[in-house]
Design a protein around this motif. Structure first.
Motif, PDB file in Angstrom:
ATOM      1  N   LEU A   1       0.800  -1.224   0.000  1.00 53.04           N
ATOM      2  CA  LEU A   1       0.000   0.000   0.000  1.00 53.04           C
ATOM      3  C   LEU A   1       0.836   1.279   0.000  1.00 53.04           C
ATOM      4  O   LEU A   1       0.272   2.371   0.045  1.00 53.04           O
ATOM      5  N   ALA A   2       2.132   1.146  -0.112  1.00 48.27           N
ATOM      6  CA  ALA A   2       3.035   2.292   0.024  1.00 48.27           C
ATOM      7  C   ALA A   2       2.617   3.515  -0.794  1.00 48.27           C
ATOM      8  O   ALA A   2       2.654   4.636  -0.302  1.00 48.27           O
ATOM      9  N   ASP A   3       2.205   3.332  -2.028  1.00 49.30           N
ATOM     10  CA  ASP A   3       1.842   4.468  -2.887  1.00 49.30           C
ATOM     11  C   ASP A   3       0.337   4.651  -3.039  1.00 49.30           C
ATOM     12  O   ASP A   3      -0.107   5.395  -3.916  1.00 49.30           O
ATOM     13  N   TYR A   4      -0.455   3.990  -2.196  1.00 40.82           N
ATOM     14  CA  TYR A   4      -1.903   3.992  -2.386  1.00 40.82           C
ATOM     15  C   TYR A   4      -2.706   4.495  -1.187  1.00 40.82           C
ATOM     16  O   TYR A   4      -3.913   4.296  -1.124  1.00 40.82           O
ATOM     17  N   TRP A   5      -2.064   5.182  -0.244  1.00 46.40           N
ATOM     18  CA  TRP A   5      -2.773   5.621   0.957  1.00 46.40           C
ATOM     19  C   TRP A   5      -3.880   6.626   0.646  1.00 46.40           C
ATOM     20  O   TRP A   5      -4.814   6.784   1.424  1.00 46.40           O
ATOM     21  N   HIS A   6      -3.804   7.280  -0.478  1.00 48.43           N
ATOM     22  CA  HIS A   6      -4.820   8.268  -0.865  1.00 48.43           C
ATOM     23  C   HIS A   6      -6.111   7.632  -1.396  1.00 48.43           C
ATOM     24  O   HIS A   6      -7.147   8.286  -1.468  1.00 48.43           O
ATOM     25  N   LEU A   7      -6.072   6.370  -1.783  1.00 49.36           N
ATOM     26  CA  LEU A   7      -7.214   5.748  -2.452  1.00 49.36           C
ATOM     27  C   LEU A   7      -8.512   5.715  -1.641  1.00 49.36           C
ATOM     28  O   LEU A   7      -9.569   6.033  -2.198  1.00 49.36           O
ATOM     29  N   PRO A   8      -8.509   5.351  -0.349  1.00 49.71           N
ATOM     30  CA  PRO A   8      -9.793   5.335   0.359  1.00 49.71           C
ATOM     31  C   PRO A   8     -10.505   6.687   0.341  1.00 49.71           C
ATOM     32  O   PRO A   8     -11.720   6.743   0.163  1.00 49.71           O
ATOM     33  N   LEU A   9      -9.768   7.765   0.511  1.00 47.12           N
ATOM     34  CA  LEU A   9     -10.393   9.090   0.454  1.00 47.12           C
ATOM     35  C   LEU A   9     -10.919   9.397  -0.947  1.00 47.12           C
ATOM     36  O   LEU A   9     -11.998   9.963  -1.108  1.00 47.12           O
TER      37      LEU A   9
ATOM     38  N   GLU B   1     -19.793  12.050  -4.071  1.00 46.91           N
ATOM     39  CA  GLU B   1     -20.033  12.935  -5.208  1.00 46.91           C
ATOM     40  C   GLU B   1     -21.116  12.367  -6.116  1.00 46.91           C
ATOM     41  O   GLU B   1     -21.897  13.107  -6.708  1.00 46.91           O
ATOM     42  N   ALA B   2     -21.190  11.049  -6.196  1.00 43.71           N
ATOM     43  CA  ALA B   2     -22.213  10.391  -7.008  1.00 43.71           C
ATOM     44  C   ALA B   2     -23.499  10.173  -6.205  1.00 43.71           C
ATOM     45  O   ALA B   2     -24.432   9.554  -6.688  1.00 43.71           O
TER      46      ALA B   2
END
Length: 109
Positions: free
Chosen positions: A27-35, A43-44
């Motif tokens: 998950l090193a580069d993916y911490w932003h994904l949940p937000l 938004e939808a």
């Protein structure tokens, strides 16, 4: 399995307290994904937890979610076939606003 699907699995394990060193490294580069995912749901106008199966969403919710993702790909030209299918009146208004605010090109059929 896609990176996104794997990331969802890793995040769910972390949330449940069943983490491993491999999960953290993956998950090193993916911490932003949940937000990002939560923003796309909100938004939808979809009220559902992140781990909700697409099968549990209505046709209109799935359509808004997929369109929301397409619109999030900034400055891309979108080719969308019958984008208002499965949308109710609120979904149609949402789509209209998204089309108006879109900075890339759109061709609809």
């Amino acid at each position: 399995m896609s990176r996104t699907r794997k990331a969802v699995r890793y995040f769910l394990r972390l949330e449940r307290g069943h983490k491993s060193e491999n999960d953290l490294i993956s998950l090193a580069d993916y911490w932003h994904l949940p937000l990002t995912w939560q923003y796309q749901l909100e938004e939808a106008n979809i009220i559902a937890p992140l781990d909700t199966s697409l099968k549990k969403l209505s046709g209109g919710q799935r359509a808004r979610l997929l369109l929301s993702h397409a619109f999030s790909l900034s400055n891309n030209f979108l080719l969308i076939d019958e984008p208002s299918n499965h949308l109710d009146e609120n979904g149609y208004k949402w789509l209209r606003e998204k089309i108006i605010k879109n900075t890339g090109g759109i061709l609809t059929a």
